[in-house]
Design an enzyme around this catalytic site. Structure first.
Site, PDB file in Angstrom:
ATOM      1  N   TYR A   1       0.769  -1.036  -0.191  1.00 51.52           N
ATOM      2  CA  TYR A   1      -0.093   0.011  -0.051  1.00 51.52           C
ATOM      3  C   TYR A   1       0.851   1.289   0.000  1.00 51.52           C
ATOM      4  CZ  TYR A   1      -3.369   3.415   1.634  1.00 51.52           C
ATOM      5  OH  TYR A   1      -4.290   4.440   1.787  1.00 51.52           O
TER       6      TYR A   1
ATOM      7  N   ASP B   1       9.566   2.640  -0.264  1.00 52.59           N
ATOM      8  CA  ASP B   1       8.543   3.233   0.420  1.00 52.59           C
ATOM      9  C   ASP B   1       8.551   2.983   2.011  1.00 52.59           C
ATOM     10  OD1 ASP B   1       6.384   4.051   1.844  1.00 52.59           O
ATOM     11  OD2 ASP B   1       4.888   3.398   0.181  1.00 52.59           O
TER      12      ASP B   1
ATOM     13  N   LYS C   1       5.037   9.456   8.746  1.00 48.15           N
ATOM     14  CA  LYS C   1       4.722   8.803  10.082  1.00 48.15           C
ATOM     15  C   LYS C   1       5.697   9.443  11.146  1.00 48.15           C
ATOM     16  CE  LYS C   1       2.252   4.709   8.463  1.00 48.15           C
ATOM     17  NZ  LYS C   1       0.646   4.923   8.633  1.00 48.15           N
TER      18      LYS C   1
HETATM   19  N1  HOZ Z   1      -3.502   3.520   5.874  1.00 43.85           N
HETATM   20  C1  HOZ Z   1      -3.019   3.486   7.324  1.00 43.85           C
HETATM   21  C2  HOZ Z   1      -2.345   2.348   8.009  1.00 43.85           C
HETATM   22  N2  HOZ Z   1      -1.712   1.548   6.979  1.00 43.85           N
HETATM   23  C3  HOZ Z   1      -4.313   3.920   8.179  1.00 43.85           C
HETATM   24  C4  HOZ Z   1      -4.530   5.117   8.632  1.00 43.85           C
HETATM   25  C5  HOZ Z   1      -5.608   5.537   9.475  1.00 43.85           C
HETATM   26  O1  HOZ Z   1      -6.765   4.830   9.461  1.00 43.85           O
HETATM   27  O2  HOZ Z   1      -5.273   6.382  10.213  1.00 43.85           O
END
Ligand code: HOZ
Length: 429
Positions: A144, A239, A267
């Site tokens: 992802y 990534d 992050k």
């Molecule tokens: N896509 C985020 C974790 N892989 C989730 C983000 C969220 O829901 O805060």
């Protein structure tokens, strides 16, 4: 455990926010039930709006490696906010954070800050295409890379949780240049290069997959990708939005000894505020406007409060150097959970690296997305709730990573293993 206030807030939220949440996996659709609304957090502990406490293994999906509400990070945020929250001009804070990132990532000579991981990847891909003058991108099933149109193909994270790895609303033409390979299978990548050799701008990969649950790279897979990209004159994009400053201060590229052309970060570099970044070799990054023709911009890019949070996080992380302790605690937890499962005659696998881990209900190894999809999601959902009710907050989806922070202690780990033992014995098989 009573969660009346959470339930009421969820009802209210659903009327005015799609699904009641601002990011789909938070809605608990992968595990059922209602999401928990949090009121505050300190160190490794979350407190919900009903006053219940939880040992947190989500850590805001990765950023909170120092634990919640770290006093020095809060002080940095407060100091920056008092000086003004956004100027739309350059500030010295951007240079300070850039220098810190460049010092930690020798593959990055120049870096551009944006406001999210999604934006970072969008920029990285555009610059890869602009630099190579090629169109296609290879990504891996289950990885992802944010929610940009061209990357929502066989995507992990929320897309996998909801069973929509190819999103509606993305015209087929927008993904025609996205090619899909299998993680840990170098032959699947070679095949794509054979077929589209002249037109592949980049291979993008999560060096440790975190968005199908944690899946580790095997047999020098990342190094093989590096060699292949060099042979084919394509760029390698790591990534590291999730793994950056997480599996090691220098990220997965340091941990596995692989040098990418471009790195995406997010992050942790925002310390809990919205920051993303992409960076790499100077000649590549000089394609970005205003130096080069690849356009990318953002009103809140390099925001001074977010830069201050990121800088303080990285500085305190470097000082504390918790990586050995984090890896040890994570290993203890993973082994403890596997042992508790086996005592209850349940097959569980807990892949982990550094302070990332995932609990899969399977007896088979997991090396790619297909295998991750084969794990028993229903058992995960039951287990999740049995843990939640004992005050343990795991990722509310099989297809996400869990994280440990520097404020988790041996006591939290033992408490979690004890809870896991009880949860395993309560599963309806
Ligand atoms: N896509 C985020 C974790 N892989 C989730 C983000 C969220 O829901 O805060």
């Amino acid at each position: 455990m009573k969660r009346k206030n959470s339930q009421n807030l969820f009802k209210k939220a659903q009327k005015i926010i799609p699904g009641g949440v601002n990011s789909p996996v938070r809605a608990f659709r992968g595990v059922g039930g209602d999401p928990v609304f949090m009121k505050s957090a300190k160190g490794p502990i979350l407190t919900d709006v009903d006053g219940n406490h939880y040992i947190d293994y989500v850590g805001s999906w990765g950023p909170m490696i120092l634990g919640h509400a770290h006093p020095k990070v809060l002080k940095a945020i407060e100091g920056a906010a008092k000086r003004g929250t956004s100027f739309g001009t350059p500030t010295s804070a951007e240079i300070d954070l850039a220098l810190e990132v460049i010092k930690a990532y020798p593959s990055i000579e120049k870096v551009r800050f944006v406001s999210s991981g999604t934006e970072a990847v969008m920029g990285a891909i555009r610059v890869a295409r602009g630099f190579t003058k090629k169109n296609k991108i290879i990504k891996f099933d289950g990885c992802y890379h944010g929610h940009a149109d061209s990357l929502l193909v066989k995507a992990g994270s929320g897309a996998a949780t909801l069973g929509v790895p190819d999103s509606a609303g993305v015209p087929a033409e927008f993904t025609e240049h996205t090619l899909i390979a299998t993680f840990n299978d170098i032959d699947s990548v070679k095949k794509l290069f054979e077929e589209f050799s002249d037109d592949i701008a980049a291979v993008i990969v999560e060096p440790v997959v975190g968005n199908m649950g944690v899946i580790l790279p095997q047999d020098d897979f990342l190094l093989k990708l590096r060699v292949l990209c060099d042979e084919e004159e394509s760029l390698l994009i790591l990534d590291e939005v999730m793994t950056g400053f997480r599996v090691a201060f220098g990220g997965a590229q340091d941990f596995y000894g692989v040098t990418p052309d471009i790195t995406t970060l997010g992050k942790i570099i925002g310390g809990g505020l919205p920051v993303g970044a992409y960076g790499g070799r100077g000649d590549i990054m000089d394609c970005v406007a205003p130096v080069g023709p690849v356009y990318q911009a953002g009103t809140l890019s390099g925001n001074p409060v977010a830069m201050a949070a990121g800088l303080s996080t990285l500085q305190n992380l470097k000082k504390a150097n918790p990586y050995k302790k984090l890896a040890k605690l994570t290993q203890k937890l993973a082994e403890g959970i596997e042992e508790a499962a086996s005592k209850n005659n349940i097959s569980v696998l807990v892949p982990h690296v550094g302070s990332m881990f995932t609990i899969f209900f399977t007896g088979d190894p997991i090396t790619n997305a297909q295998e991750a999809r084969g794990a028993d999601k229903n058992l995960y959902a039951q287990f999740f709730h049995l843990m939640l009710d004992q005050g343990i907050y795991l990722a509310p989806s099989q297809f996400e990573a869990c994280f440990i922070s520097a404020t988790h202690t041996e006591k939290h780990i033992q408490q979690t293993i004890k809870a896991a033992n009880k949860a395993f014995s309560g599963l309806v098989l």
